[in-house]
Design a protein around this motif. Structure first.
Motif, mmCIF file in Angstrom:
data_model
loop_
_atom_site.group_PDB
_atom_site.id
_atom_site.type_symbol
_atom_site.label_atom_id
_atom_site.label_comp_id
_atom_site.label_asym_id
_atom_site.label_seq_id
_atom_site.Cartn_x
_atom_site.Cartn_y
_atom_site.Cartn_z
ATOM 1 N N GLY A 84 -6.275 80.211 29.362
ATOM 2 C CA GLY A 84 -7.589 80.288 28.729
ATOM 3 C C GLY A 84 -7.848 79.198 27.716
ATOM 4 O O GLY A 84 -8.890 79.175 27.079
ATOM 5 N N LYS A 85 -6.899 78.268 27.570
ATOM 6 C CA LYS A 85 -7.065 77.191 26.593
ATOM 7 C C LYS A 85 -7.738 75.995 27.255
ATOM 8 O O LYS A 85 -7.415 75.629 28.375
ATOM 9 N N THR A 91 -11.959 72.827 33.727
ATOM 10 C CA THR A 91 -13.387 72.990 33.951
ATOM 11 C C THR A 91 -13.829 74.131 33.051
ATOM 12 O O THR A 91 -13.258 75.222 33.105
ATOM 13 N N VAL A 92 -14.820 73.859 32.221
ATOM 14 C CA VAL A 92 -15.233 74.802 31.189
ATOM 15 C C VAL A 92 -16.697 75.161 31.388
ATOM 16 O O VAL A 92 -17.538 74.274 31.541
ATOM 17 N N GLN A 134 -10.289 78.244 22.937
ATOM 18 C CA GLN A 134 -9.884 79.268 23.910
ATOM 19 C C GLN A 134 -11.114 79.908 24.548
ATOM 20 O O GLN A 134 -12.221 79.847 23.999
ATOM 21 N N LEU A 135 -10.894 80.594 25.643
ATOM 22 C CA LEU A 135 -11.917 81.414 26.280
ATOM 23 C C LEU A 135 -12.474 82.375 25.238
ATOM 24 O O LEU A 135 -11.725 82.922 24.426
ATOM 25 N N ASP A 136 -13.779 82.568 25.227
ATOM 26 C CA ASP A 136 -14.508 83.465 24.319
ATOM 27 C C ASP A 136 -14.687 82.907 22.906
ATOM 28 O O ASP A 136 -15.298 83.555 22.073
ATOM 29 N N ASP A 137 -14.149 81.698 22.619
ATOM 30 C CA ASP A 137 -14.394 81.093 21.305
ATOM 31 C C ASP A 137 -15.844 80.625 21.215
ATOM 32 O O ASP A 137 -16.468 80.296 22.224
ATOM 33 N N GLU A 151 -20.761 79.272 23.395
ATOM 34 C CA GLU A 151 -19.648 80.209 23.588
ATOM 35 C C GLU A 151 -18.935 79.798 24.871
ATOM 36 O O GLU A 151 -19.582 79.497 25.879
ATOM 37 N N ILE A 152 -17.612 79.741 24.829
ATOM 38 C CA ILE A 152 -16.833 79.380 26.015
ATOM 39 C C ILE A 152 -16.704 80.638 26.871
ATOM 40 O O ILE A 152 -16.060 81.609 26.458
#
Length: 158
Positions: A84-85, A91-92, A134-137, A151-152
């Motif tokens: 999740g980093k 790919t984000v 990270q995911l959800d940051d 938001e990621i």
């Protein structure tokens, strides 16, 4: 000399271009120079001068690609566990908190960057704001119109 981060795909594209330059472009230019020489006086021979200029560009690009490949640090995220980093090569998908607009970017090396295909340079402001998160940051990214909060919502190791 510092290493140049590159995705496996980016390195492959550079190798393909290098092969094309060495096996197709370079021989064609050499043939063009030989043909132009047959036209006589080289001082006033535009074809000859144009071919020599092309040769200079071609040889310069060959040297540039060879240098990049010799200093490449190929990073293949498909071989890494997805924790999740956000790192180079991931790919984000990010969500603009104000507009609810989603955008999906792949973080790549400078040579691979192509905003039309959502490939952004690791050195771009957006990528710099995302790498290490990270995911959800939530992240604030400076844009020409001021800071925008994102938001990621997805991190893929493709």
């Amino acid at each position: 000399m510092q290493k140049i981060p590159m995705t496996a795909r980016g390195a492959e594209l550079l190798r393909e271009e290098l092969n094309e330059l060495k096996t197709v472009t370079r021989p064609k230019i050499i043939a063009d120079i030989a043909e132009a020489r047959e036209h006589g006086d080289l001082k006033e021979n535009a074809e000859y001068h144009a071919a020599r200029e092309q040769q200079g560009f071609c040889e310069g690009r060959i040297q540039e690609i060879e240098a990049k490949l010799s200093n490449a640090q190929i990073i293949d995220v498909t071989k890494m566990p997805n924790n999740g980093k956000v790192i180079f090569g991931t790919t984000v998908t990010i969500l603009n908190v104000d507009t609810d607009e989603e955008v999906r970017y792949r973080i790549v090396g400078d040579d691979e960057a192509d905003i039309k295909n959502n490939l952004i340079s690791v050195n771009s402001p957006i990528a710099r704001g995302l790498v290490g998160k990270q995911l959800d940051d939530s992240v604030n990214i400076e844009t020409p119109n001021g800071a925008v909060e994102y938001e990621i919502i997805e991190v893929e190791y493709l």
